[in-house]
Design a protein around this motif. Structure first.
Motif, mmCIF file in Angstrom:
data_model
loop_
_atom_site.group_PDB
_atom_site.id
_atom_site.type_symbol
_atom_site.label_atom_id
_atom_site.label_comp_id
_atom_site.label_asym_id
_atom_site.label_seq_id
_atom_site.Cartn_x
_atom_site.Cartn_y
_atom_site.Cartn_z
ATOM 1 N N LEU A 1 0.812 -1.217 0.000
ATOM 2 C CA LEU A 1 0.000 0.000 0.000
ATOM 3 C C LEU A 1 0.843 1.265 0.000
ATOM 4 O O LEU A 1 0.480 2.274 -0.609
ATOM 5 C CB LEU A 1 -0.942 0.012 1.211
ATOM 6 C CG LEU A 1 -2.095 -0.983 1.172
ATOM 7 C CD1 LEU A 1 -2.788 -1.034 2.519
ATOM 8 C CD2 LEU A 1 -3.082 -0.625 0.065
ATOM 9 N N ALA A 2 1.962 1.240 0.701
ATOM 10 C CA ALA A 2 2.803 2.435 0.825
ATOM 11 C C ALA A 2 3.755 2.601 -0.355
ATOM 12 O O ALA A 2 4.435 3.620 -0.459
ATOM 13 C CB ALA A 2 3.585 2.379 2.134
ATOM 14 N N GLY A 3 3.805 1.642 -1.245
ATOM 15 C CA GLY A 3 4.709 1.715 -2.391
ATOM 16 C C GLY A 3 4.275 2.774 -3.401
ATOM 17 O O GLY A 3 3.201 3.366 -3.304
ATOM 18 N N ALA A 4 5.129 2.996 -4.382
ATOM 19 C CA ALA A 4 4.876 4.032 -5.388
ATOM 20 C C ALA A 4 3.995 3.535 -6.531
ATOM 21 O O ALA A 4 3.424 4.339 -7.258
ATOM 22 C CB ALA A 4 6.210 4.531 -5.944
ATOM 23 N N SER B 1 -8.338 -7.051 -6.808
ATOM 24 C CA SER B 1 -8.689 -8.021 -7.847
ATOM 25 C C SER B 1 -9.477 -9.184 -7.286
ATOM 26 O O SER B 1 -9.264 -9.611 -6.152
ATOM 27 C CB SER B 1 -7.433 -8.574 -8.504
ATOM 28 O OG SER B 1 -6.704 -7.559 -9.116
ATOM 29 N N THR B 2 -10.374 -9.679 -8.098
ATOM 30 C CA THR B 2 -11.068 -10.939 -7.858
ATOM 31 C C THR B 2 -10.793 -11.786 -9.099
ATOM 32 O O THR B 2 -10.257 -11.288 -10.087
ATOM 33 C CB THR B 2 -12.592 -10.731 -7.684
ATOM 34 O OG1 THR B 2 -13.139 -10.300 -8.918
ATOM 35 C CG2 THR B 2 -12.891 -9.744 -6.584
ATOM 36 N N PRO B 3 -11.180 -13.044 -9.096
ATOM 37 C CA PRO B 3 -10.966 -13.836 -10.312
ATOM 38 C C PRO B 3 -11.709 -13.266 -11.532
ATOM 39 O O PRO B 3 -11.282 -13.449 -12.666
ATOM 40 C CB PRO B 3 -11.513 -15.218 -9.942
ATOM 41 C CG PRO B 3 -11.377 -15.288 -8.463
ATOM 42 C CD PRO B 3 -11.608 -13.883 -7.977
ATOM 43 N N ASP B 4 -12.801 -12.538 -11.301
ATOM 44 C CA ASP B 4 -13.613 -12.038 -12.409
ATOM 45 C C ASP B 4 -13.232 -10.648 -12.888
ATOM 46 O O ASP B 4 -13.384 -10.333 -14.065
ATOM 47 C CB ASP B 4 -15.093 -12.021 -12.011
ATOM 48 C CG ASP B 4 -15.600 -13.410 -11.667
ATOM 49 O OD1 ASP B 4 -15.068 -14.377 -12.234
ATOM 50 O OD2 ASP B 4 -16.509 -13.511 -10.833
ATOM 51 N N ARG B 5 -12.781 -9.784 -11.976
ATOM 52 C CA ARG B 5 -12.501 -8.405 -12.386
ATOM 53 C C ARG B 5 -11.512 -7.734 -11.445
ATOM 54 O O ARG B 5 -11.177 -8.265 -10.398
ATOM 55 C CB ARG B 5 -13.772 -7.591 -12.490
ATOM 56 C CG ARG B 5 -14.538 -7.518 -11.191
ATOM 57 C CD ARG B 5 -15.865 -6.846 -11.377
ATOM 58 N NE ARG B 5 -16.475 -6.668 -10.074
ATOM 59 C CZ ARG B 5 -17.521 -5.956 -9.845
ATOM 60 N NH1 ARG B 5 -18.101 -5.325 -10.834
ATOM 61 N NH2 ARG B 5 -18.016 -5.846 -8.636
ATOM 62 N N SER B 6 -11.107 -6.517 -11.822
ATOM 63 C CA SER B 6 -10.123 -5.753 -11.056
ATOM 64 C C SER B 6 -10.527 -4.281 -11.073
ATOM 65 O O SER B 6 -11.117 -3.798 -12.039
ATOM 66 C CB SER B 6 -8.745 -5.930 -11.687
ATOM 67 O OG SER B 6 -7.798 -5.160 -11.002
ATOM 68 N N ALA B 7 -10.196 -3.557 -9.997
ATOM 69 C CA ALA B 7 -10.501 -2.130 -9.924
ATOM 70 C C ALA B 7 -9.337 -1.417 -9.247
ATOM 71 O O ALA B 7 -8.792 -1.907 -8.256
ATOM 72 C CB ALA B 7 -11.780 -1.895 -9.137
ATOM 73 N N PRO B 8 -8.939 -0.245 -9.782
ATOM 74 C CA PRO B 8 -7.853 0.507 -9.142
ATOM 75 C C PRO B 8 -8.305 1.068 -7.796
ATOM 76 O O PRO B 8 -9.477 1.378 -7.599
ATOM 77 C CB PRO B 8 -7.559 1.631 -10.143
ATOM 78 C CG PRO B 8 -8.789 1.767 -10.953
ATOM 79 C CD PRO B 8 -9.448 0.418 -10.974
ATOM 80 N N LEU B 9 -7.365 1.182 -6.887
ATOM 81 C CA LEU B 9 -7.642 1.698 -5.546
ATOM 82 C C LEU B 9 -7.394 3.207 -5.540
ATOM 83 O O LEU B 9 -6.267 3.641 -5.779
ATOM 84 C CB LEU B 9 -6.719 0.999 -4.541
ATOM 85 C CG LEU B 9 -7.081 1.050 -3.074
ATOM 86 C CD1 LEU B 9 -8.429 0.395 -2.825
ATOM 87 C CD2 LEU B 9 -6.022 0.344 -2.257
ATOM 88 N N VAL C 1 -8.663 6.175 -0.572
ATOM 89 C CA VAL C 1 -8.903 4.881 0.081
ATOM 90 C C VAL C 1 -7.574 4.229 0.436
ATOM 91 O O VAL C 1 -7.419 3.640 1.505
ATOM 92 C CB VAL C 1 -9.750 3.959 -0.830
ATOM 93 C CG1 VAL C 1 -9.914 2.582 -0.213
ATOM 94 C CG2 VAL C 1 -11.104 4.590 -1.108
ATOM 95 N N ARG C 2 -6.610 4.387 -0.434
ATOM 96 C CA ARG C 2 -5.281 3.828 -0.185
ATOM 97 C C ARG C 2 -4.667 4.449 1.071
ATOM 98 O O ARG C 2 -4.119 3.746 1.917
ATOM 99 C CB ARG C 2 -4.397 4.084 -1.401
ATOM 100 C CG ARG C 2 -3.055 3.428 -1.343
ATOM 101 C CD ARG C 2 -2.340 3.641 -2.657
ATOM 102 N NE ARG C 2 -1.021 3.077 -2.641
ATOM 103 C CZ ARG C 2 -0.233 3.025 -3.690
ATOM 104 N NH1 ARG C 2 -0.631 3.501 -4.852
ATOM 105 N NH2 ARG C 2 0.965 2.487 -3.606
ATOM 106 N N GLY C 3 -4.779 5.761 1.221
ATOM 107 C CA GLY C 3 -4.269 6.436 2.412
ATOM 108 C C GLY C 3 -4.955 5.967 3.679
ATOM 109 O O GLY C 3 -4.325 5.756 4.716
ATOM 110 N N ALA D 1 -4.851 2.603 8.602
ATOM 111 C CA ALA D 1 -5.470 1.513 9.356
ATOM 112 C C ALA D 1 -4.488 0.370 9.585
ATOM 113 O O ALA D 1 -4.371 -0.146 10.696
ATOM 114 C CB ALA D 1 -6.709 1.010 8.619
ATOM 115 N N VAL D 2 -3.775 -0.019 8.549
ATOM 116 C CA VAL D 2 -2.813 -1.122 8.671
ATOM 117 C C VAL D 2 -1.676 -0.736 9.612
ATOM 118 O O VAL D 2 -1.218 -1.555 10.416
ATOM 119 C CB VAL D 2 -2.280 -1.546 7.279
ATOM 120 C CG1 VAL D 2 -1.111 -2.492 7.398
ATOM 121 C CG2 VAL D 2 -3.394 -2.179 6.464
#
Length: 152
Positions: A27-30, A36-44, A48-50, A55-56
């Protein structure tokens, strides 16, 4: 307080700490992160990433994390509760122009973003005041011959 949901997560057991460290690293990377799920993927999205990084990080420190949804327009009571002050104190801040508000009818409404910005400014101001107080010259107790410092 306008919560649509309230979910608290306790810190994981020791065996899951490695998973948290790996997740935090990703998450902290550049690079762009996606879910992703087996059916589809969505950018974060970055917002939400922050949130997930915060949280982590807290979970990794052994702290519990609560996610609470808030409305973006608050009543004066909700804004006061968020700031940890009384409603009359909040109304004084509104009338003094410290926090913007609207009055669509008889009641004042406050934008969540304005309340959070006020909270941020106050934290910053208080931090500066504390730094100034710490820099003020205080008498050195070693200067007193008998070990006592006169306070009057």
């Amino acid at each position: 307080m306008g919560a649509l949901m309230n979910h608290t997560v306790l810190p994981p057991i020791a065996a899951d700490r490695d998973l948290l460290a790996e997740l935090k690293s990703v998450l902290a990377g550049a690079e762009e992160v996606s879910i992703s799920t087996p059916d589809r993927s969505a950018p974060l999205p970055d917002s939400v990433r922050g949130l997930l990084v915060d949280a982590v990080t807290a979970l990794d420190r052994g702290q519990a994390v609560t996610v609470e949804a808030l409305r973006t327009v608050l009543t004066t009571q909700e804004a006061a509760e968020l700031l940890g002050i009384t409603r009359p104190t909040l109304v004084r801040l509104l009338e003094a122009g410290k926090i913007p508000y609207t009055s669509p009818g008889r009641h004042r409404r406050v934008e969540l973003a304005d309340v959070l910005e006020f909270q941020r400014r106050e934290r910053e101001r208080r931090g500066q005041v504390l730094e100034e107080m710490a820099r003020e010259e205080a008498p050195d107790p070693g200067d007193a011959a008998d070990g006592f410092v006169s306070t009057r």
